[in-house]
Design a protein around this motif. Sequence first.
Motif, PDB file in Angstrom:
ATOM      1  N   MET A   9      -0.065 -22.333  40.223  1.00 31.20           N
ATOM      2  CA  MET A   9       0.786 -21.422  40.969  1.00 31.20           C
ATOM      3  C   MET A   9       0.443 -20.281  40.162  1.00 31.20           C
ATOM      4  SD  MET A   9       4.484 -21.874  41.891  1.00 31.20           S
ATOM      5  CE  MET A   9       5.512 -20.771  42.220  1.00 31.20           C
ATOM      6  N   ASN A  10      -0.107 -19.013  40.432  1.00 24.02           N
ATOM      7  CA  ASN A  10      -0.236 -17.824  39.781  1.00 24.02           C
ATOM      8  C   ASN A  10       0.403 -16.955  40.202  1.00 24.02           C
ATOM      9  OD1 ASN A  10      -1.518 -16.044  38.176  1.00 24.02           O
ATOM     10  ND2 ASN A  10      -3.668 -16.082  39.217  1.00 24.02           N
ATOM     11  N   GLU A  11       1.783 -16.660  39.592  1.00 32.54           N
ATOM     12  CA  GLU A  11       2.641 -15.537  40.065  1.00 32.54           C
ATOM     13  C   GLU A  11       2.264 -14.560  39.052  1.00 32.54           C
ATOM     14  OE1 GLU A  11       7.004 -16.787  40.260  1.00 32.54           O
ATOM     15  OE2 GLU A  11       6.176 -18.716  40.930  1.00 32.54           O
ATOM     16  N   LYS A  12       2.580 -12.979  39.649  1.00 35.02           N
ATOM     17  CA  LYS A  12       2.322 -11.932  38.908  1.00 35.02           C
ATOM     18  C   LYS A  12       3.680 -11.297  38.825  1.00 35.02           C
ATOM     19  CE  LYS A  12      -2.368 -10.937  40.388  1.00 35.02           C
ATOM     20  NZ  LYS A  12      -3.182 -10.030  40.913  1.00 35.02           N
ATOM     21  N   GLY A  13       3.996 -10.844  37.612  1.00 32.30           N
ATOM     22  CA  GLY A  13       5.295 -10.208  37.477  1.00 32.30           C
ATOM     23  C   GLY A  13       5.543 -10.342  35.921  1.00 32.30           C
ATOM     24  N   PHE A  14       6.872  -9.698  35.655  1.00 31.34           N
ATOM     25  CA  PHE A  14       7.108  -9.793  34.214  1.00 31.34           C
ATOM     26  C   PHE A  14       8.154 -10.843  34.059  1.00 31.34           C
ATOM     27  CE2 PHE A  14       6.145  -5.162  34.696  1.00 31.34           C
ATOM     28  CZ  PHE A  14       4.967  -5.185  33.846  1.00 31.34           C
ATOM     29  N   THR A  15       8.106 -11.714  32.805  1.00 32.67           N
ATOM     30  CA  THR A  15       9.229 -12.659  32.488  1.00 32.67           C
ATOM     31  C   THR A  15      10.543 -11.778  31.886  1.00 32.67           C
ATOM     32  OG1 THR A  15       8.523 -12.892  30.491  1.00 32.67           O
ATOM     33  CG2 THR A  15       7.479 -14.296  31.934  1.00 32.67           C
ATOM     34  N   LEU A  16      11.705 -12.526  31.916  1.00 33.26           N
ATOM     35  CA  LEU A  16      12.817 -12.207  31.476  1.00 33.26           C
ATOM     36  C   LEU A  16      12.466 -11.693  30.010  1.00 33.26           C
ATOM     37  CD1 LEU A  16      15.778 -11.246  31.875  1.00 33.26           C
ATOM     38  CD2 LEU A  16      16.135 -13.626  31.183  1.00 33.26           C
ATOM     39  N   ILE A  17      11.978 -12.366  29.265  1.00 37.25           N
ATOM     40  CA  ILE A  17      11.602 -12.108  27.841  1.00 37.25           C
ATOM     41  C   ILE A  17      10.909 -10.735  27.677  1.00 37.25           C
ATOM     42  CG2 ILE A  17      10.537 -12.955  25.888  1.00 37.25           C
ATOM     43  CD1 ILE A  17      13.016 -14.350  26.296  1.00 37.25           C
ATOM     44  N   GLU A  18      10.082 -10.561  28.453  1.00 40.60           N
ATOM     45  CA  GLU A  18       9.070  -9.340  28.529  1.00 40.60           C
ATOM     46  C   GLU A  18       9.928  -8.189  29.151  1.00 40.60           C
ATOM     47  OE1 GLU A  18       4.432 -11.046  29.569  1.00 40.60           O
ATOM     48  OE2 GLU A  18       6.028 -10.522  31.235  1.00 40.60           O
ATOM     49  N   MET A  19      10.788  -8.231  29.999  1.00 38.78           N
ATOM     50  CA  MET A  19      11.652  -7.183  30.252  1.00 38.78           C
ATOM     51  C   MET A  19      12.540  -6.500  29.165  1.00 38.78           C
ATOM     52  SD  MET A  19      10.840  -5.985  33.282  1.00 38.78           S
ATOM     53  CE  MET A  19      12.216  -5.370  33.939  1.00 38.78           C
ATOM     54  N   LEU A  20      13.109  -7.820  28.396  1.00 39.94           N
ATOM     55  CA  LEU A  20      14.079  -7.547  27.289  1.00 39.94           C
ATOM     56  C   LEU A  20      13.536  -6.838  26.148  1.00 39.94           C
ATOM     57  CD1 LEU A  20      16.335 -10.945  27.345  1.00 39.94           C
ATOM     58  CD2 LEU A  20      16.916  -8.495  28.002  1.00 39.94           C
ATOM     59  N   ILE A  21      12.215  -7.076  25.976  1.00 39.44           N
ATOM     60  CA  ILE A  21      11.465  -6.528  24.891  1.00 39.44           C
ATOM     61  C   ILE A  21      11.294  -5.038  25.265  1.00 39.44           C
ATOM     62  CG2 ILE A  21       9.298  -6.692  23.636  1.00 39.44           C
ATOM     63  CD1 ILE A  21       9.305  -9.637  23.572  1.00 39.44           C
ATOM     64  N   VAL A  22      10.734  -4.799  26.642  1.00 39.39           N
ATOM     65  CA  VAL A  22      10.600  -3.360  26.878  1.00 39.39           C
ATOM     66  C   VAL A  22      11.838  -2.454  26.547  1.00 39.39           C
ATOM     67  CG1 VAL A  22       9.886  -1.963  28.763  1.00 39.39           C
ATOM     68  CG2 VAL A  22       8.854  -3.954  28.354  1.00 39.39           C
ATOM     69  N   LEU A  23      13.052  -3.175  27.451  1.00 42.43           N
ATOM     70  CA  LEU A  23      14.195  -2.536  27.064  1.00 42.43           C
ATOM     71  C   LEU A  23      14.815  -2.176  25.742  1.00 42.43           C
ATOM     72  CD1 LEU A  23      16.412  -4.161  29.707  1.00 42.43           C
ATOM     73  CD2 LEU A  23      15.616  -1.998  29.737  1.00 42.43           C
ATOM     74  N   MET A  24      14.444  -3.193  24.664  1.00 41.74           N
ATOM     75  CA  MET A  24      14.674  -2.955  23.400  1.00 41.74           C
ATOM     76  C   MET A  24      14.010  -1.890  22.852  1.00 41.74           C
ATOM     77  SD  MET A  24      14.499  -5.736  20.118  1.00 41.74           S
ATOM     78  CE  MET A  24      12.577  -5.626  19.938  1.00 41.74           C
ATOM     79  N   VAL A  25      12.573  -1.868  23.058  1.00 43.96           N
ATOM     80  CA  VAL A  25      11.924  -0.826  22.486  1.00 43.96           C
ATOM     81  C   VAL A  25      12.310   0.452  23.064  1.00 43.96           C
ATOM     82  CG1 VAL A  25       9.485   0.147  22.708  1.00 43.96           C
ATOM     83  CG2 VAL A  25       9.663  -2.264  22.300  1.00 43.96           C
ATOM     84  N   ILE A  26      12.509   0.732  24.505  1.00 44.50           N
ATOM     85  CA  ILE A  26      13.122   1.852  24.978  1.00 44.50           C
ATOM     86  C   ILE A  26      14.507   2.244  24.255  1.00 44.50           C
ATOM     87  CG2 ILE A  26      14.156   2.978  26.890  1.00 44.50           C
ATOM     88  CD1 ILE A  26      11.890   1.346  28.435  1.00 44.50           C
ATOM     89  N   SER A  27      15.231   1.414  23.879  1.00 46.98           N
ATOM     90  CA  SER A  27      16.716   1.477  23.286  1.00 46.98           C
ATOM     91  C   SER A  27      16.426   2.183  21.868  1.00 46.98           C
ATOM     92  CB  SER A  27      17.487   0.389  23.358  1.00 46.98           C
ATOM     93  OG  SER A  27      17.944  -0.119  24.545  1.00 46.98           O
ATOM     94  N   VAL A  28      15.476   1.444  21.067  1.00 45.59           N
ATOM     95  CA  VAL A  28      15.210   1.986  19.824  1.00 45.59           C
ATOM     96  C   VAL A  28      14.603   3.562  19.929  1.00 45.59           C
ATOM     97  CG1 VAL A  28      13.695   1.441  17.765  1.00 45.59           C
ATOM     98  CG2 VAL A  28      14.938  -0.203  18.800  1.00 45.59           C
ATOM     99  N   LEU A  29      13.726   3.603  20.793  1.00 48.92           N
ATOM    100  CA  LEU A  29      13.166   4.923  20.825  1.00 48.92           C
ATOM    101  C   LEU A  29      14.207   6.050  21.088  1.00 48.92           C
ATOM    102  CD1 LEU A  29       9.807   4.254  22.618  1.00 48.92           C
ATOM    103  CD2 LEU A  29      10.118   4.865  20.293  1.00 48.92           C
ATOM    104  N   LEU A  30      15.449   5.690  22.061  1.00 45.49           N
ATOM    105  CA  LEU A  30      16.307   6.685  22.380  1.00 45.49           C
ATOM    106  C   LEU A  30      17.206   6.725  21.078  1.00 45.49           C
ATOM    107  CD1 LEU A  30      17.235   5.441  25.894  1.00 45.49           C
ATOM    108  CD2 LEU A  30      16.163   7.818  25.125  1.00 45.49           C
ATOM    109  N   LEU A  31      17.536   5.658  20.324  1.00 45.27           N
ATOM    110  CA  LEU A  31      18.228   6.040  19.497  1.00 45.27           C
ATOM    111  C   LEU A  31      17.770   6.962  17.955  1.00 45.27           C
ATOM    112  CD1 LEU A  31      19.668   2.228  18.718  1.00 45.27           C
ATOM    113  CD2 LEU A  31      21.003   4.512  19.428  1.00 45.27           C
ATOM    114  N   ILE A  32      16.616   6.856  18.237  1.00 46.67           N
ATOM    115  CA  ILE A  32      15.933   7.700  17.094  1.00 46.67           C
ATOM    116  C   ILE A  32      15.597   9.160  17.763  1.00 46.67           C
ATOM    117  CG2 ILE A  32      13.507   8.134  16.105  1.00 46.67           C
ATOM    118  CD1 ILE A  32      13.010   5.192  16.371  1.00 46.67           C
ATOM    119  N   THR A  33      15.287   9.235  18.926  1.00 45.76           N
ATOM    120  CA  THR A  33      15.176  10.861  19.368  1.00 45.76           C
ATOM    121  C   THR A  33      16.359  11.570  19.733  1.00 45.76           C
ATOM    122  OG1 THR A  33      15.089   9.937  21.664  1.00 45.76           O
ATOM    123  CG2 THR A  33      12.809  10.015  20.434  1.00 45.76           C
TER     124      THR A  33
END
Length: 98
Positions: A1-25
């Motif tokens: 089964m070859n599903e395309k998309g993001f896992t929950l962990i990947e989404m959480l990592i992206v949200l964490m990176v965006i949050s850190v960037l916002l906190l800095i800027t």
Amino acid sequence: MNEKGFTLIEMLIVLMVISVLLLITIPNVTKHNSMINNKGCEAFIKTVQAQVKAYEMEKNAIPTLQQLVDEKYIKSNQCPNGHKIQIDSNGEVSESGS
């Protein structure tokens, strides 16, 4: 089964990176905004000083801020940072504080 998309962990990592960037800027943007307003105030005071001299040459008298506004020499009697300005008896323009 070859599903395309993001896992929950990947989404959480992206949200964490965006949050850190916002906190800095965000703090940097507000600090620079304050600095820009102060520089704008310095420039506005120089502009008003030039208008005082122009009024003085035309009317042979030192104007009040209200006279400058009423006669359309300037549009406002306060700086971009919200501080009021004043004209002393010698025609010198300065920031009056708040």
